[in-house]
Design an enzyme around this catalytic site. Sequence first.
Site, PDB file in Angstrom:
ATOM      1  N   ARG A 131       0.743  -1.390   0.022  1.00 19.01           N
ATOM      2  CA  ARG A 131      -0.277   0.348  -0.104  1.00 19.01           C
ATOM      3  C   ARG A 131       0.891   1.271  -0.258  1.00 19.01           C
ATOM      4  O   ARG A 131       0.533   2.128  -0.437  1.00 19.01           O
ATOM      5  CB  ARG A 131      -1.143   0.009   1.627  1.00 19.01           C
ATOM      6  CG  ARG A 131      -2.260   0.712   0.649  1.00 19.01           C
ATOM      7  CD  ARG A 131      -3.661   0.176   2.223  1.00 19.01           C
ATOM      8  NE  ARG A 131      -4.517   0.807   1.061  1.00 19.01           N
ATOM      9  CZ  ARG A 131      -5.559   0.621   2.046  1.00 19.01           C
ATOM     10  NH1 ARG A 131      -6.006   0.232   3.119  1.00 19.01           N
ATOM     11  NH2 ARG A 131      -6.594   0.882   1.594  1.00 19.01           N
TER      12      ARG A 131
ATOM     13  N   LEU B  89     -16.053  12.227   6.127  1.00 17.83           N
ATOM     14  CA  LEU B  89     -15.922  11.953   5.175  1.00 17.83           C
ATOM     15  C   LEU B  89     -16.658  10.720   4.377  1.00 17.83           C
ATOM     16  O   LEU B  89     -16.458   9.520   4.659  1.00 17.83           O
ATOM     17  CB  LEU B  89     -14.251  12.574   4.460  1.00 17.83           C
ATOM     18  CG  LEU B  89     -13.581  10.791   4.467  1.00 17.83           C
ATOM     19  CD1 LEU B  89     -13.438  10.353   3.274  1.00 17.83           C
ATOM     20  CD2 LEU B  89     -12.492  11.351   4.464  1.00 17.83           C
TER      21      LEU B  89
ATOM     22  N   LYS C 271     -20.183   9.868  15.800  1.00 21.51           N
ATOM     23  CA  LYS C 271     -19.666   9.443  15.265  1.00 21.51           C
ATOM     24  C   LYS C 271     -20.294   8.311  14.857  1.00 21.51           C
ATOM     25  O   LYS C 271     -21.154   8.104  13.836  1.00 21.51           O
ATOM     26  CB  LYS C 271     -18.049   9.177  15.066  1.00 21.51           C
ATOM     27  CG  LYS C 271     -17.753   8.207  14.059  1.00 21.51           C
ATOM     28  CD  LYS C 271     -17.515   8.924  12.631  1.00 21.51           C
ATOM     29  CE  LYS C 271     -17.321   7.942  11.074  1.00 21.51           C
ATOM     30  NZ  LYS C 271     -18.069   8.941  10.265  1.00 21.51           N
TER      31      LYS C 271
ATOM     32  N   CYS D 238     -18.638   0.198   6.675  1.00 22.64           N
ATOM     33  CA  CYS D 238     -19.055   1.513   7.725  1.00 22.64           C
ATOM     34  C   CYS D 238     -20.110   1.222   8.806  1.00 22.64           C
ATOM     35  O   CYS D 238     -20.166   1.228   9.579  1.00 22.64           O
ATOM     36  CB  CYS D 238     -18.343   2.920   8.223  1.00 22.64           C
ATOM     37  SG  CYS D 238     -16.312   3.249   7.835  1.00 22.64           S
TER      38      CYS D 238
HETATM   39  P1  NAD Z   1      -8.682   1.070   5.396  1.00 24.16           P
HETATM   40  O1  NAD Z   1      -8.822  -0.504   6.338  1.00 24.16           O
HETATM   41  O2  NAD Z   1      -8.414   1.632   4.253  1.00 24.16           O
HETATM   42  O3  NAD Z   1      -7.013   1.445   5.778  1.00 24.16           O
HETATM   43  C1  NAD Z   1      -6.344   1.011   7.780  1.00 24.16           C
HETATM   44  C2  NAD Z   1      -4.786   0.662   7.393  1.00 24.16           C
HETATM   45  O4  NAD Z   1      -3.988   1.198   8.395  1.00 24.16           O
HETATM   46  C3  NAD Z   1      -4.201  -0.103   6.421  1.00 24.16           C
HETATM   47  O5  NAD Z   1      -3.651   0.283   5.065  1.00 24.16           O
HETATM   48  C4  NAD Z   1      -3.512  -1.304   7.251  1.00 24.16           C
HETATM   49  O6  NAD Z   1      -2.685  -1.528   6.893  1.00 24.16           O
HETATM   50  C5  NAD Z   1      -3.243  -0.216   8.549  1.00 24.16           C
HETATM   51  N1  NAD Z   1      -3.016  -0.249   9.775  1.00 24.16           N
HETATM   52  C6  NAD Z   1      -3.748  -0.847  11.028  1.00 24.16           C
HETATM   53  N2  NAD Z   1      -2.846  -1.450  12.025  1.00 24.16           N
HETATM   54  C7  NAD Z   1      -2.048  -0.860  11.706  1.00 24.16           C
HETATM   55  C8  NAD Z   1      -0.332  -0.484  12.635  1.00 24.16           C
HETATM   56  N3  NAD Z   1      -0.172  -1.216  14.204  1.00 24.16           N
HETATM   57  N4  NAD Z   1      -0.036   0.101  12.181  1.00 24.16           N
HETATM   58  C9  NAD Z   1       0.109   0.870  10.204  1.00 24.16           C
HETATM   59  N5  NAD Z   1      -1.038   0.303   9.742  1.00 24.16           N
HETATM   60  C10 NAD Z   1      -1.614   0.159  10.666  1.00 24.16           C
HETATM   61  O7  NAD Z   1      -9.262   1.581   6.320  1.00 24.16           O
HETATM   62  P2  NAD Z   1     -10.216   3.291   6.229  1.00 24.16           P
HETATM   63  O8  NAD Z   1     -10.951   3.134   5.707  1.00 24.16           O
HETATM   64  O9  NAD Z   1      -9.049   4.142   6.671  1.00 24.16           O
HETATM   65  O10 NAD Z   1     -11.309   3.347   7.809  1.00 24.16           O
HETATM   66  C11 NAD Z   1      -9.960   3.564   8.840  1.00 24.16           C
HETATM   67  C12 NAD Z   1     -11.120   3.919  10.120  1.00 24.16           C
HETATM   68  O11 NAD Z   1     -11.455   5.087   9.477  1.00 24.16           O
HETATM   69  C13 NAD Z   1     -11.820   3.318  10.750  1.00 24.16           C
HETATM   70  O12 NAD Z   1     -12.299   3.326  11.900  1.00 24.16           O
HETATM   71  C14 NAD Z   1     -13.291   3.107  10.087  1.00 24.16           C
HETATM   72  O13 NAD Z   1     -14.239   3.038  10.468  1.00 24.16           O
HETATM   73  C15 NAD Z   1     -13.297   4.734   9.940  1.00 24.16           C
HETATM   74  N6  NAD Z   1     -13.760   6.270   8.536  1.00 24.16           N
HETATM   75  C16 NAD Z   1     -13.747   5.636   7.318  1.00 24.16           C
HETATM   76  C17 NAD Z   1     -14.550   6.149   6.590  1.00 24.16           C
HETATM   77  C18 NAD Z   1     -14.238   5.420   5.215  1.00 24.16           C
HETATM   78  O14 NAD Z   1     -14.800   6.634   4.809  1.00 24.16           O
HETATM   79  N7  NAD Z   1     -13.302   4.599   4.964  1.00 24.16           N
HETATM   80  C19 NAD Z   1     -14.768   7.373   6.700  1.00 24.16           C
HETATM   81  C20 NAD Z   1     -14.733   7.888   8.100  1.00 24.16           C
HETATM   82  C21 NAD Z   1     -14.412   7.285   8.763  1.00 24.16           C
HETATM   83  C1  UGA Z   2     -20.670   7.045   5.144  1.00 24.31           C
HETATM   84  C2  UGA Z   2     -20.880   8.457   5.874  1.00 24.31           C
HETATM   85  O1  UGA Z   2     -21.490   9.170   4.697  1.00 24.31           O
HETATM   86  C3  UGA Z   2     -19.560   9.494   5.831  1.00 24.31           C
HETATM   87  O2  UGA Z   2     -20.214   9.798   6.277  1.00 24.31           O
HETATM   88  C4  UGA Z   2     -19.282   8.443   6.639  1.00 24.31           C
HETATM   89  O3  UGA Z   2     -17.913   9.414   7.696  1.00 24.31           O
HETATM   90  C5  UGA Z   2     -18.571   7.083   6.387  1.00 24.31           C
HETATM   91  O4  UGA Z   2     -19.864   6.584   6.319  1.00 24.31           O
HETATM   92  C6  UGA Z   2     -18.043   6.055   7.303  1.00 24.31           C
HETATM   93  O5  UGA Z   2     -18.004   6.634   8.752  1.00 24.31           O
HETATM   94  O6  UGA Z   2     -17.416   5.559   6.408  1.00 24.31           O
HETATM   95  P1  UGA Z   2     -19.787   6.137   2.765  1.00 24.31           P
HETATM   96  O7  UGA Z   2     -20.197   4.450   3.390  1.00 24.31           O
HETATM   97  O8  UGA Z   2     -18.422   6.106   2.346  1.00 24.31           O
HETATM   98  O9  UGA Z   2     -19.781   7.438   3.431  1.00 24.31           O
HETATM   99  O10 UGA Z   2     -20.816   6.313   1.481  1.00 24.31           O
HETATM  100  P2  UGA Z   2     -22.179   6.546   1.854  1.00 24.31           P
HETATM  101  O11 UGA Z   2     -21.991   8.318   0.552  1.00 24.31           O
HETATM  102  O12 UGA Z   2     -22.952   7.352   3.076  1.00 24.31           O
HETATM  103  O13 UGA Z   2     -23.045   5.597   1.289  1.00 24.31           O
HETATM  104  C7  UGA Z   2     -22.798   4.444   2.230  1.00 24.31           C
HETATM  105  C8  UGA Z   2     -23.852   3.282   1.188  1.00 24.31           C
HETATM  106  O14 UGA Z   2     -25.071   4.126   1.468  1.00 24.31           O
HETATM  107  C9  UGA Z   2     -23.665   3.178  -0.069  1.00 24.31           C
HETATM  108  O15 UGA Z   2     -24.299   2.325  -0.848  1.00 24.31           O
HETATM  109  C10 UGA Z   2     -24.935   4.431  -1.350  1.00 24.31           C
HETATM  110  O16 UGA Z   2     -25.430   3.851  -2.262  1.00 24.31           O
HETATM  111  C11 UGA Z   2     -26.036   3.807  -0.230  1.00 24.31           C
HETATM  112  N1  UGA Z   2     -26.490   5.398  -0.373  1.00 24.31           N
HETATM  113  C12 UGA Z   2     -26.191   6.504   0.273  1.00 24.31           C
HETATM  114  C13 UGA Z   2     -28.574   4.826  -0.268  1.00 24.31           C
HETATM  115  O17 UGA Z   2     -28.422   3.943  -0.824  1.00 24.31           O
HETATM  116  N2  UGA Z   2     -29.026   6.175  -0.559  1.00 24.31           N
HETATM  117  C14 UGA Z   2     -29.499   6.948  -0.298  1.00 24.31           C
HETATM  118  O18 UGA Z   2     -29.848   7.744  -0.330  1.00 24.31           O
HETATM  119  C15 UGA Z   2     -27.740   6.936  -0.318  1.00 24.31           C
END
Ligand code: NAD
Ligand code: UGA
Length: 463
Positions: free
Chosen positions: A40, A164, A221, A277
């Site tokens: 990565r 986000l 959150k 999530c």
């Molecule tokens: P992700 O799986 O894409 O990335 C996490 C990374 O952390 C991985 O690359 C993994 O290798 C690394 N990692 C794990 N343990 C480690 C360690 N000890 N040292 C160094 N690296 C390590 O996850 P993500 O989607 O970025 O989500 C991360 C967090 O943010 C989660 O708690 C998720 O719920 C939250 N979150 C995600 C989103 C989203 O849109 N994906 C949005 C808001 C919040």
């Molecule tokens: C969601 C939240 O929107 C973010 O604010 C949050 O940070 C994130 O989860 C997280 O914690 O990971 P995300 O999952 O990336 O973001 O995307 P969304 O736009 O929320 O969509 C989630 C799912 O719901 C998708 O499959 C989308 O197609 C579906 N969806 C969304 C619907 O079916 N209908 C809608 O009206 C909206």
Amino acid sequence: MNIKKICCIGAGYVGGPTMAVIAQKCPSIQVTVVDLNEARIAAWNDTDLNKLPIYEPGLAEIVGEVRNRNLFFSTEVEKAIEEADMIFISVNTPTKTYGLGKGMAADLKYIELCARTIARVAKTDKIVIEKSTLPVRTAAAIKSILDHTGNGVQFQILSNPEFLAEGTAVKDLLAPDRVLIGGDDSIEGQIAIAELAFIYSNWVPQERILTTNVWSSELSKLTANAFLAQRVSSINAMSELCEKTGADVNEVASAIGMDSRIGHKFLKASVGFGGSCFQKDIMNLVYIAQSYGLQEVADYWEQVIIMNDHQKRRFGRNIVKTLYNTVADKKIAFLGWAFKKDTNDTRESAAIYVAADLLCEQANIAVFDPKVTEMQMKSDLDLVLAGCDETCSRDVSMQEDAYNTCKDAHAIAVLTEWDEFKTYDWQRIYDNMMKPAFIFDGRNVLDRKELETIGFIYKGIGS
Ligand code: NAD
Ligand code: UGA
């Protein structure tokens, strides 16, 4: 303010884009994103910006601008921790797959490992920030680990959850609805909050930076994701009723969305929400409620997931029923595999579950997605099909273009709302399909009238 160096542990969908934006907006701060995953990190450092590990509109441009200026990607986790004044923990917090809380609680082993590494290598005072989504009161566990190092280093722990959404991550980071910072009431806690707020104030208006206590921030959150997912399950529940009554869910959504108390957003009926999530965070909320003995609260939120599972299942069942109760040996074309448009992320995508159900009915599936690889699609399916017997078809392939994908298909299922699907030559697609030709629009994104005029039998969600 004093922050010169930031380290972010976790170079994923949150760590990468968030730190790219901080680096762009704070050129005097050195930002290093570290990860244990060497492949990565290598991809983040690839000179070909098309090969970044994450596809997000606008991200490659920002990374191209700031990488090796004040944004660095590295596997040297300890070095970056040691040098940093501020450390973001942005690692994954998946649902536990073992032991107590299996299938519900958040697995905090990656978080704890980060805390232990910080405790071991830190020689100077640090602000440690929970960026990952965590159960309420996790900061207490992190504090306990950090405070027992015995080396005199002072740590302040803040909660700064990320809101986000994938596909719009850069836009959301550049203009967030709000930035939430939870910290201690103590003077040191307030100073730490001010340090982090100062970083965001480089581009986020002051009135959008909200400060609370740590527990409110952690719980906000989970609450935000639960409310968002609940809206999708609510409109999806109505979609099934619409199908029985002649009402049209798109019209119902428009009508209720005009009520300013309800609002238009997040009312799009679909094949079900996916993404890494929503499900994990709600299950975590359910588990927390249960562990406090709040069974009614737990049941209330669990229903959001039950409804979502039902919506995914009934989509597949509807395809089988409509295709004269059998899809065995029939080609079904999938347009879209990602869980939403403008991302290459497939985690918990509804497409995976619909495909698995149809494969168990012995269908052949051809998939096209502009950003998902065949390897990713197959590994998603392997996990879900692991428990199935040999009667399940494994005839599934990823195609290079949509026209080949749909050729000779009996039906098309639209699983992701990619904009390009609307621009296709649908007459050409129709001419090359088996007849009657069906479209199951799991996102209600295609033009029903146009498709019916061509000759398609169109089935949307909730109409
Ligand atoms: P992700 O799986 O894409 O990335 C996490 C990374 O952390 C991985 O690359 C993994 O290798 C690394 N990692 C794990 N343990 C480690 C360690 N000890 N040292 C160094 N690296 C390590 O996850 P993500 O989607 O970025 O989500 C991360 C967090 O943010 C989660 O708690 C998720 O719920 C939250 N979150 C995600 C989103 C989203 O849109 N994906 C949005 C808001 C919040
Ligand atoms: C969601 C939240 O929107 C973010 O604010 C949050 O940070 C994130 O989860 C997280 O914690 O990971 P995300 O999952 O990336 O973001 O995307 P969304 O736009 O929320 O969509 C989630 C799912 O719901 C998708 O499959 C989308 O197609 C579906 N969806 C969304 C619907 O079916 N209908 C809608 O009206 C909206």
